[in-house]
Design an enzyme around this catalytic site. Structure first.
Site, short mmCIF file in Angstrom:
data_model
loop_
_atom_site.label_atom_id
_atom_site.label_comp_id
_atom_site.label_asym_id
_atom_site.label_seq_id
_atom_site.Cartn_x
_atom_site.Cartn_y
_atom_site.Cartn_z
N GLY A 1 -78.45 33.90 -21.80
CA GLY A 1 -79.39 34.99 -21.50
C GLY A 1 -78.96 35.93 -20.39
N ASN B 1 -77.48 38.78 -20.77
CA ASN B 1 -77.88 40.14 -21.19
C ASN B 1 -79.38 40.36 -21.03
OD1 ASN B 1 -75.62 41.93 -22.33
ND2 ASN B 1 -75.13 39.91 -23.18
N LYS C 1 -85.34 30.15 -44.41
CA LYS C 1 -84.96 31.09 -43.35
C LYS C 1 -85.89 32.30 -43.35
CE LYS C 1 -80.12 29.89 -43.03
NZ LYS C 1 -78.78 30.12 -43.56
N HIS D 1 -72.58 43.06 -29.40
CA HIS D 1 -71.49 42.26 -29.97
C HIS D 1 -70.26 42.38 -29.05
CE1 HIS D 1 -69.18 40.14 -32.94
NE2 HIS D 1 -68.23 41.04 -32.76
C1 GAR Z 1 -72.66 37.81 -25.35
O1 GAR Z 1 -71.28 37.88 -25.04
C2 GAR Z 1 -72.96 38.55 -26.64
O2 GAR Z 1 -72.17 39.68 -26.81
C3 GAR Z 1 -72.59 37.49 -27.66
O3 GAR Z 1 -73.08 36.29 -27.12
C4 GAR Z 1 -73.06 36.38 -25.70
C5 GAR Z 1 -74.44 36.03 -25.19
O4 GAR Z 1 -74.41 35.95 -23.79
N1 GAR Z 1 -73.20 37.77 -28.92
C6 GAR Z 1 -72.59 37.52 -30.08
O5 GAR Z 1 -71.48 37.02 -30.16
C7 GAR Z 1 -73.38 37.91 -31.30
N2 GAR Z 1 -72.55 37.83 -32.47
P1 GAR Z 1 -75.77 35.92 -22.98
O6 GAR Z 1 -76.64 34.83 -23.62
O7 GAR Z 1 -75.35 35.55 -21.58
O8 GAR Z 1 -76.40 37.28 -23.06
#
Ligand code: GAR
Length: 208
Positions: free
Chosen positions: A12, A14, A65, A109
């Site tokens: 989390g 982001n 789903k 992404h």
């Molecule tokens: C981030 O690097 C995001 O870009 C990636 O997961 C991570 C989550 O980090 N998302 C993907 O790969 C989606 N395909 P976070 O939980 O610390 O935000």
């Protein structure tokens, strides 16, 4: 004020970057709910710390789903969510949720799409041996990381990079461009024409 719903599966960071922008007064939005598909997601701790409502929805409790995503859509709608944020949500979103929020779901992404979609975008980049990678914020459609691109930011890749070192470099930019994309949306500056996102008053930047 824009009502956000955030979906996350793990750490989390982001989600935290978006909280920080809101609390600093730089993003005119309110996070109405965090929904997680994993009861151990650290994102839950962040929600608690910032008094944000959170909900764990266990996908295994649903016959299909589609039913899982129908439940998510219901929870978001009942809180008047206007924009859905996928902040490290590690599932492919099904049609029902996309139809409930057309061009109103954003994903981050960790690669420059359309290169390296799917899982482990950073590892794919390191293994391929490219010299520039980055991250992409895009609207979500039914494909895997195929929706209209909103913002991208690039980082150099060293021949000596590992998945971890590249991930850390990309993550710093994720934390900038995700809130920025949400801000553009909140300011009513985004529109989608075909697969191209038009941005009112867009300023070309050499770097983020
Ligand atoms: C981030 O690097 C995001 O870009 C990636 O997961 C991570 C989550 O980090 N998302 C993907 O790969 C989606 N395909 P976070 O939980 O610390 O935000």
């Amino acid at each position: 004020m824009l009502n956000l719903g955030v979906l996350a599966s793990g750490r989390g960071s982001n989600f935290q970057a978006i909280i920080d922008e809101i609390e600093a007064g730089r993003l005119d939005a309110e996070i109405k709910i965090l929904i997680v598909d994993n009861p151990n997601a650290y994102a839950i701790e962040r929600a608690k710390r910032h008094s944000i409502e959170y909900l764990y929805i266990n996908p295994k409790e649903f016959p299909s789903k589609d039913d899982f995503f129908i439940k998510i859509a219901d929870e978001l709608k009942s809180r008047d969510v206007e924009l859905v944020i996928l902040a490290g949500f590690m599932r492919i979103v099904r049609k029902f949720l996309i139809d409930a929020f057309p061009n109103r779901i954003m994903n981050i992404h960790p690669a420059l799409l359309p290169s390296f979609p799917g899982l482990h975008g950073q590892k794919q980049a390191v293994d391929y041996g490219i010299r520039i990678s980055g991250c992409t914020v895009h609207f979500v459609d039914e494909g895997m990381d195929t929706g209209p691109v909103i913002i991208q930011a690039a980082v150099p890749v060293s021949p000596d990079d590992t998945e971890d070192s590249l991930s850390a470099r990309i993550l710093k930019l994720e934390h900038k461009i995700f809130p920025e994309a949400i801000r553009l949306y909140a300011e009513g500056r985004l529109s989608v024409e075909g697969r191209v996102v038009k941005i009112k008053g867009y300023e070309l930047k050499d770097e983020f």
